[in-house]
Motif scaffolding. Structure first.
Motif, PDB file in Angstrom:
ATOM      1  N   ASN A  94     -24.979-115.212  26.278  1.00  0.00           N
ATOM      2  CA  ASN A  94     -23.699-115.476  25.589  1.00  0.00           C
ATOM      3  C   ASN A  94     -22.512-115.426  26.559  1.00  0.00           C
ATOM      4  O   ASN A  94     -21.483-114.809  26.269  1.00  0.00           O
ATOM      5  CB  ASN A  94     -23.485-114.469  24.450  1.00  0.00           C
ATOM      6  CG  ASN A  94     -24.587-114.561  23.410  1.00  0.00           C
ATOM      7  OD1 ASN A  94     -25.131-115.640  23.178  1.00  0.00           O
ATOM      8  ND2 ASN A  94     -24.927-113.443  22.816  1.00  0.00           N
ATOM      9  N   GLY A  95     -22.708-116.051  27.715  1.00  0.00           N
ATOM     10  CA  GLY A  95     -21.613-116.148  28.679  1.00  0.00           C
ATOM     11  C   GLY A  95     -21.407-114.910  29.532  1.00  0.00           C
ATOM     12  O   GLY A  95     -20.495-114.880  30.353  1.00  0.00           O
ATOM     13  N   ARG A  96     -22.247-113.898  29.328  1.00  0.00           N
ATOM     14  CA  ARG A  96     -22.098-112.677  30.133  1.00  0.00           C
ATOM     15  C   ARG A  96     -23.332-112.501  31.021  1.00  0.00           C
ATOM     16  O   ARG A  96     -24.455-112.767  30.609  1.00  0.00           O
ATOM     17  CB  ARG A  96     -21.951-111.448  29.229  1.00  0.00           C
ATOM     18  CG  ARG A  96     -20.666-111.475  28.412  1.00  0.00           C
ATOM     19  CD  ARG A  96     -20.436-110.159  27.704  1.00  0.00           C
ATOM     20  NE  ARG A  96     -21.522-109.828  26.788  1.00  0.00           N
ATOM     21  CZ  ARG A  96     -21.680-108.643  26.207  1.00  0.00           C
ATOM     22  NH1 ARG A  96     -20.829-107.664  26.470  1.00  0.00           N
ATOM     23  NH2 ARG A  96     -22.676-108.423  25.378  1.00  0.00           N
ATOM     24  N   ARG A  97     -23.101-112.048  32.235  1.00  0.00           N
ATOM     25  CA  ARG A  97     -24.174-111.899  33.219  1.00  0.00           C
ATOM     26  C   ARG A  97     -24.744-110.478  33.165  1.00  0.00           C
ATOM     27  O   ARG A  97     -23.995-109.496  33.194  1.00  0.00           O
ATOM     28  CB  ARG A  97     -23.599-112.178  34.617  1.00  0.00           C
ATOM     29  CG  ARG A  97     -24.591-112.165  35.741  1.00  0.00           C
ATOM     30  CD  ARG A  97     -25.516-113.354  35.782  1.00  0.00           C
ATOM     31  NE  ARG A  97     -24.842-114.642  35.947  1.00  0.00           N
ATOM     32  CZ  ARG A  97     -25.473-115.809  35.865  1.00  0.00           C
ATOM     33  NH1 ARG A  97     -26.760-115.865  35.623  1.00  0.00           N
ATOM     34  NH2 ARG A  97     -24.801-116.931  36.022  1.00  0.00           N
ATOM     35  N   GLY A 111     -34.421 -95.337  32.756  1.00  0.00           N
ATOM     36  CA  GLY A 111     -33.049 -95.246  33.259  1.00  0.00           C
ATOM     37  C   GLY A 111     -32.551 -96.603  33.741  1.00  0.00           C
ATOM     38  O   GLY A 111     -33.095 -97.648  33.381  1.00  0.00           O
ATOM     39  N   ILE A 112     -31.549 -96.579  34.602  1.00  0.00           N
ATOM     40  CA  ILE A 112     -30.875 -97.821  34.992  1.00  0.00           C
ATOM     41  C   ILE A 112     -31.525 -98.470  36.213  1.00  0.00           C
ATOM     42  O   ILE A 112     -31.763 -97.819  37.229  1.00  0.00           O
ATOM     43  CB  ILE A 112     -29.379 -97.544  35.250  1.00  0.00           C
ATOM     44  CG1 ILE A 112     -28.701 -97.199  33.906  1.00  0.00           C
ATOM     45  CG2 ILE A 112     -28.699 -98.749  35.900  1.00  0.00           C
ATOM     46  CD1 ILE A 112     -27.255 -96.812  34.003  1.00  0.00           C
ATOM     47  N   VAL A 113     -31.814 -99.766  36.062  1.00  0.00           N
ATOM     48  CA  VAL A 113     -32.341-100.575  37.170  1.00  0.00           C
ATOM     49  C   VAL A 113     -31.434-101.798  37.288  1.00  0.00           C
ATOM     50  O   VAL A 113     -31.242-102.537  36.320  1.00  0.00           O
ATOM     51  CB  VAL A 113     -33.794-101.009  36.891  1.00  0.00           C
ATOM     52  CG1 VAL A 113     -34.322-101.833  38.071  1.00  0.00           C
ATOM     53  CG2 VAL A 113     -34.689 -99.798  36.648  1.00  0.00           C
ATOM     54  N   ARG A 114     -30.866-101.994  38.462  1.00  0.00           N
ATOM     55  CA  ARG A 114     -29.923-103.102  38.650  1.00  0.00           C
ATOM     56  C   ARG A 114     -30.654-104.441  38.823  1.00  0.00           C
ATOM     57  O   ARG A 114     -31.824-104.462  39.236  1.00  0.00           O
ATOM     58  CB  ARG A 114     -29.046-102.830  39.880  1.00  0.00           C
ATOM     59  CG  ARG A 114     -28.051-101.689  39.643  1.00  0.00           C
ATOM     60  CD  ARG A 114     -27.211-101.446  40.871  1.00  0.00           C
ATOM     61  NE  ARG A 114     -28.062-101.033  41.989  1.00  0.00           N
ATOM     62  CZ  ARG A 114     -27.630-100.831  43.219  1.00  0.00           C
ATOM     63  NH1 ARG A 114     -26.365-101.019  43.519  1.00  0.00           N
ATOM     64  NH2 ARG A 114     -28.449-100.451  44.167  1.00  0.00           N
ATOM     65  N   ALA A 115     -29.952-105.528  38.545  1.00  0.00           N
ATOM     66  CA  ALA A 115     -30.525-106.862  38.719  1.00  0.00           C
ATOM     67  C   ALA A 115     -30.998-107.013  40.165  1.00  0.00           C
ATOM     68  O   ALA A 115     -30.291-106.622  41.098  1.00  0.00           O
ATOM     69  CB  ALA A 115     -29.488-107.925  38.380  1.00  0.00           C
ATOM     70  N   GLY A 116     -32.202-107.529  40.312  1.00  0.00           N
ATOM     71  CA  GLY A 116     -32.781-107.700  41.642  1.00  0.00           C
ATOM     72  C   GLY A 116     -33.702-106.559  42.031  1.00  0.00           C
ATOM     73  O   GLY A 116     -34.500-106.699  42.959  1.00  0.00           O
ATOM     74  N   GLU A 117     -33.587-105.443  41.331  1.00  0.00           N
ATOM     75  CA  GLU A 117     -34.455-104.305  41.640  1.00  0.00           C
ATOM     76  C   GLU A 117     -35.722-104.357  40.773  1.00  0.00           C
ATOM     77  O   GLU A 117     -35.745-105.002  39.723  1.00  0.00           O
ATOM     78  CB  GLU A 117     -33.714-102.980  41.387  1.00  0.00           C
ATOM     79  CG  GLU A 117     -32.571-102.747  42.356  1.00  0.00           C
ATOM     80  CD  GLU A 117     -31.825-101.440  42.104  1.00  0.00           C
ATOM     81  OE1 GLU A 117     -31.327-100.855  43.087  1.00  0.00           O
ATOM     82  OE2 GLU A 117     -31.722-101.006  40.944  1.00  0.00           O
ATOM     83  N   ALA A 118     -36.737-103.619  41.220  1.00  0.00           N
ATOM     84  CA  ALA A 118     -38.028-103.644  40.525  1.00  0.00           C
ATOM     85  C   ALA A 118     -38.086-102.571  39.446  1.00  0.00           C
ATOM     86  O   ALA A 118     -37.608-101.446  39.628  1.00  0.00           O
ATOM     87  CB  ALA A 118     -39.155-103.433  41.525  1.00  0.00           C
ATOM     88  N   SER A 119     -38.685-102.957  38.304  1.00  0.00           N
ATOM     89  CA  SER A 119     -38.807-102.015  37.185  1.00  0.00           C
ATOM     90  C   SER A 119     -40.254-101.793  36.763  1.00  0.00           C
ATOM     91  O   SER A 119     -40.534-100.935  35.934  1.00  0.00           O
ATOM     92  CB  SER A 119     -38.005-102.525  35.987  1.00  0.00           C
ATOM     93  OG  SER A 119     -38.461-103.813  35.617  1.00  0.00           O
TER      94      SER A 119
END
Lengths: 78, 133
Positions: free
Chosen positions: B45-48, B89-97
Motif C-alpha cells: 500500500n505504498g509503504r516499504r 524479534g526484529i529482523v531488518r530487510a535483507g537479513e536472514a530470519s
C-alpha cells in the motif's frame, strides 16, 4: 459452569484482544470460543486454530482446570 | 525457557557458519543443503517494509520443530542431520530470519529433505510476523 483455563493470544489475536494472555472460564472449547467472541467481537473477523496444552486441536475438546489454550491465527513463519 | 530452534534477532553469517561446522565431524555426510529465508523490502500500500518483527509460541515451536525433524529423518533414510533455526524479534530487510540445514549421504535426499523441511516449517511452526515500515 466451567473450568478456569489460561488463554494465550498470538499474532493478530494479540492485537485484536490487546492481551497476550488471560484466564477465562469455560467447560469446553466451543463455549470458550463463544465467551471469547462475545468479549472481543472483532475476533470474529479472524480465522484461527486452537492448541490445547501445546497440541493442535482438530475437533472440540473438554477443558480441565488450568489447561493452556492457545489461539493461533494463520502461521507466518519463514 | 531456552529454545534450541529459535534465536533472538537475525540469523547472522557467523551463526550460519557455526552451525555448518557442526556437521564436519560426520565424514559420511557427503551432501549439505542449506536454505536461508530473508526479509524482503516489499512495498505494501505504498509503504516499504523495513523490518519484520517475529513472535512465536516458544514452547509449542520447540515441540513442532522436533516433530518436523523426526518426520523428515523418517521419510528420507539417507538424511543424517536436520537443523531448523527461526528468528524471533526484529529482523531488518535483507537479513536472514530462517535457516534450514540438512546433511545426508548424497545430494538427492539432502536437497529433497531440505525442501520438505521448509514446507513443514511454513505449515507447522507457530511463528507470526508483523511488518514494520
Amino acid at each position: 459452569m466451567g473450568n478456569v483455563v489460561r488463554v494465550l493470544y498470538f499474532g493478530a489475536a494479540q492485537e485484536l484482544t490487546g492481551k497476550s494472555s488471560e484466564k477465562l472460564n469455560a467447560g469446553d472449547t466451543g463455549s470458550l470460543c463463544r465467551v471469547m467472541l462475545e468479549k472481543y467481537p472483532s475476533m470474529r473477523t479472524l480465522s484461527f486454530r486452537i492448541a490445547l496444552n501445546r497440541n493442535l486441536l482438530r475437533e472440540e475438546s473438554v477443558l480441565m482446570e488450568n489447561d493452556e489454550i492457545a489461539i493461533l491465527p494463520p502461521l507466518q513463519g519463514g | 525457557m531456552k529454545n534450541r530452534y529459535l534465536v533472538g534477532g537475525p540469523i547472522t553469517p557467523l551463526l550460519i557458519s557455526e552451525l555448518w561446522t557442526l556437521g564436519n565431524d560426520d565424514a559420511g555426510a557427503g551432501a549439505v543443503s542449506i536454505f536461508i529465508g530473508k526479509v524482503r523490502d516489499d512495498e505494501v500500500n505504498g509503504r516499504r517494509v523495513t523490518a519484520i518483527e517475529y513472535s512465536a509460541y516458544n514452547e509449542m515451536a520447540d515441540k513442532e520443530a522436533e516433530e518436523i525433524v523426526k518426520t523428515v529423518q523418517a521419510a528420507f533414510s539417507d538424511v543424517r542431520k536436520v537443523i531448523i533455526v527461526h528468528s524471533t524479534g526484529i529482523v531488518r530487510a535483507g537479513e536472514a530470519s530462517l535457516l534450514i540445514m540438512v546433511t545426508a549421504g548424497h545430494r538427492d535426499h539432502s536437497t529433497r529433505a531440505c525442501r520438505h523441511t521448509l514446507e513443514m516449517v511454513k505449515e507447522q511452526l507457530p511463528v507470526w510476523k508483523k511488518e514494520i515500515y
